[in-house]
Each structure stands twice: as C-alpha cells, then as structure tokens.
Write a protein that holds these residues in place. Sequence first.
Motif, mmCIF file in Angstrom:
data_model
loop_
_atom_site.group_PDB
_atom_site.id
_atom_site.type_symbol
_atom_site.label_atom_id
_atom_site.label_comp_id
_atom_site.label_asym_id
_atom_site.label_seq_id
_atom_site.Cartn_x
_atom_site.Cartn_y
_atom_site.Cartn_z
ATOM 1 N N PRO A 90 -11.817 -3.808 7.539
ATOM 2 C CA PRO A 90 -10.949 -2.622 7.417
ATOM 3 C C PRO A 90 -9.498 -3.028 7.242
ATOM 4 C CG PRO A 90 -11.687 -2.928 9.680
ATOM 5 C CD PRO A 90 -12.440 -3.916 8.859
ATOM 6 N N SER A 91 -8.739 -2.185 6.607
ATOM 7 C CA SER A 91 -7.333 -2.501 6.360
ATOM 8 C C SER A 91 -6.554 -2.504 7.669
ATOM 9 C CB SER A 91 -6.717 -1.486 5.391
ATOM 10 O OG SER A 91 -6.587 -0.222 6.009
ATOM 11 N N VAL A 92 -5.477 -3.256 7.666
ATOM 12 C CA VAL A 92 -4.612 -3.318 8.843
ATOM 13 C C VAL A 92 -4.073 -1.933 9.176
ATOM 14 C CG1 VAL A 92 -2.413 -4.200 9.725
ATOM 15 C CG2 VAL A 92 -3.973 -5.726 8.489
ATOM 16 N N HIS A 93 -3.632 -1.193 8.150
ATOM 17 C CA HIS A 93 -3.002 0.094 8.437
ATOM 18 C C HIS A 93 -4.027 1.158 8.846
ATOM 19 C CE1 HIS A 93 -3.637 -0.416 4.161
ATOM 20 N NE2 HIS A 93 -3.398 0.833 3.875
ATOM 21 N N ALA A 94 -5.291 1.004 8.456
ATOM 22 C CA ALA A 94 -6.318 1.915 8.973
ATOM 23 C C ALA A 94 -6.540 1.673 10.463
ATOM 24 C CB ALA A 94 -7.619 1.734 8.212
ATOM 25 N N LEU B 122 -11.617 6.907 7.680
ATOM 26 C CA LEU B 122 -11.007 5.620 8.013
ATOM 27 C C LEU B 122 -12.079 4.604 8.407
ATOM 28 C CD1 LEU B 122 -7.998 6.864 10.181
ATOM 29 C CD2 LEU B 122 -7.813 5.714 7.982
ATOM 30 N N LEU B 123 -13.007 5.018 9.240
ATOM 31 C CA LEU B 123 -14.042 4.116 9.741
ATOM 32 C C LEU B 123 -15.006 3.690 8.629
ATOM 33 C CD1 LEU B 123 -14.728 5.925 13.125
ATOM 34 C CD2 LEU B 123 -13.528 3.748 12.817
ATOM 35 N N ALA B 124 -15.134 4.535 7.621
ATOM 36 C CA ALA B 124 -16.027 4.222 6.491
ATOM 37 C C ALA B 124 -15.301 3.433 5.387
ATOM 38 C CB ALA B 124 -16.602 5.511 5.924
ATOM 39 N N GLY B 125 -14.022 3.186 5.564
ATOM 40 C CA GLY B 125 -13.276 2.478 4.539
ATOM 41 C C GLY B 125 -12.941 3.331 3.333
ATOM 42 N N GLU B 126 -12.856 4.642 3.537
ATOM 43 C CA GLU B 126 -12.588 5.565 2.441
ATOM 44 C C GLU B 126 -11.180 6.127 2.473
ATOM 45 O OE1 GLU B 126 -15.620 8.441 3.067
ATOM 46 O OE2 GLU B 126 -17.255 7.111 2.428
ATOM 47 N N ALA B 127 -10.388 5.741 3.453
ATOM 48 C CA ALA B 127 -8.993 6.203 3.557
ATOM 49 C C ALA B 127 -8.131 5.044 4.047
ATOM 50 C CB ALA B 127 -8.886 7.386 4.516
ATOM 51 N N LEU B 128 -6.875 5.056 3.638
ATOM 52 C CA LEU B 128 -5.922 3.986 3.964
ATOM 53 C C LEU B 128 -6.521 2.613 3.641
ATOM 54 C CD1 LEU B 128 -4.289 5.180 7.315
ATOM 55 C CD2 LEU B 128 -3.736 5.809 4.956
ATOM 56 N N THR B 129 -6.991 2.489 2.421
ATOM 57 C CA THR B 129 -7.593 1.233 1.973
ATOM 58 C C THR B 129 -6.520 0.284 1.445
ATOM 59 O OG1 THR B 129 -7.972 2.195 -0.211
ATOM 60 C CG2 THR B 129 -9.756 2.357 1.401
ATOM 61 N N ASP B 130 -6.866 -0.986 1.321
ATOM 62 C CA ASP B 130 -5.929 -1.968 0.788
ATOM 63 C C ASP B 130 -5.648 -1.716 -0.690
ATOM 64 O OD1 ASP B 130 -5.551 -3.422 3.110
ATOM 65 O OD2 ASP B 130 -7.392 -4.561 2.802
#
Length: 238
Positions: free
Chosen positions: A155-159, A230-238
């Motif tokens: 997951p991204s740092v900002h997520a 966020l948890l699924a990697g669908e928001a605030l991605t790199d």
Amino acid sequence: MTSINFASGFAKRIKRMQWRTLLVSGVLGFGLGLGPLPAAACQLERLQLQVADPLDAADVCVGVGRALTFFAEYGLDLRQPVRLEVRPSLPSDASNTAAGIFMPDQSLIYMLSFSSFRKFRNWFNLSITREVYQSLAAHEVAHAITNAHFSIDRPSVHAREYLAYVALFATMPAKLRRQALAAMPGQGFEDEQRLSLPVYLMDPMFFGAQSYRHFLHLSPAQRSAFFQALLAGEALTD
C-alpha cells in the motif's frame, strides 16, 4: 467490541517478559464520549506492551483503547500480533523528527517514552502533554490495526498515513483536537487526489490535518467506503 479477542491469562505471563510489562485498566477516560476505557484494553492477546514507566503505560493503553474503538466501527480489529516497545530513543535509521515508528514487516511499534517525546517541545504545534502522548500512541497503533487489513502487498505511504492520521484526530479529546486543527490551518481537500505523497513528504502534520478534514467532508457511509477503497489499493495510490 465483540470482534476483539482478549486473553484472560495475559497477566500470568507478565513475569516471563524480559522487560517490565504493565497492564493498565479500568478508570482511564476517553475523549470521544465512548465511555470508559475497556478493562482489558491493554490485555489484548495480540498486543505485547513493553514499557518501563507506569505513567507511559497508562497513556499507551488509553491510545490503544481509543484506536481499537474507532476502527471497530468500521469492522477493523487488531488481526495480527504486534509488539509495542516504549524506549528512550528510536532506531538509528528513524527520522530525527519521528516520535514513533511502525515496522510492518516485523509487526513492531517503537515509541519514544514521554520524557524523550517531551524534548520535542511541540507536536502539531501543540505543547507536549500526556494527552498529546496518548494521541501519538493511537496513531502508531492505528498503523498496526490497519496493516493487516490491506488486500495489496505494498500500500502507498499516504494511504497508510491517511488512516493513521484520521484515527489520531478522531480519537483526540475534543478540546485538544480543536487546538491541533487551529494550529494547522486549512480548509481541507474535498478531492482526495490532493492528499498526495508529495504533500505528505513536505509536511506530514499538514497532511494529517487535511486528511482529517477530508474525512469530515464525507458522510458515514462514504467514510466506510473510502476506508475500504484505501485498504483495497483503489484510493490514494502511488
């Protein structure tokens, strides 16, 4: 918090720990109107707390209880075992501005002791108090809670930081939260794409305040949906 599994035999294992482990329960208060601290908040089967100072132990337990209560509303619990060590200093590779660090590969949290944290003089432009220290604990434990719920490997740092900072602000006592937000002025970002990694890297505290303001713009249903994105990697991605 029915999804949280407490260990009845935790106290019996204290003497086997290498560090002095202190369990704090009962009368410690919340700032959310959520009622008293659960009696077993620091007797979690999946949390090993290692701390030398009883006052630090009390504050960490308050932060743990607040973070668990906040995320329980969204169906998130402490799914994996985690060790939290309170120390006079952080590992040498930690940023010199860090007061705590979560190491997901090791499921390990390092936090500064209150006496070391107080040397920062301020945090979020607030004078460092025991209440502020409790919020630091909530932030670090929020990382541990959410880490196991990501369905992507990286997951991204900002997520990660969005979730942890929202928990930090949401679980602050109301007066402290107002002071913290006033010390970090901003209108908030309705568009989450502005909550980017460069914004976080330039000013983590500003990113945290803006993340909470974004969270406030959402309805309860939207908050839950955004957390899941966020948890699924669908928001605030790199």
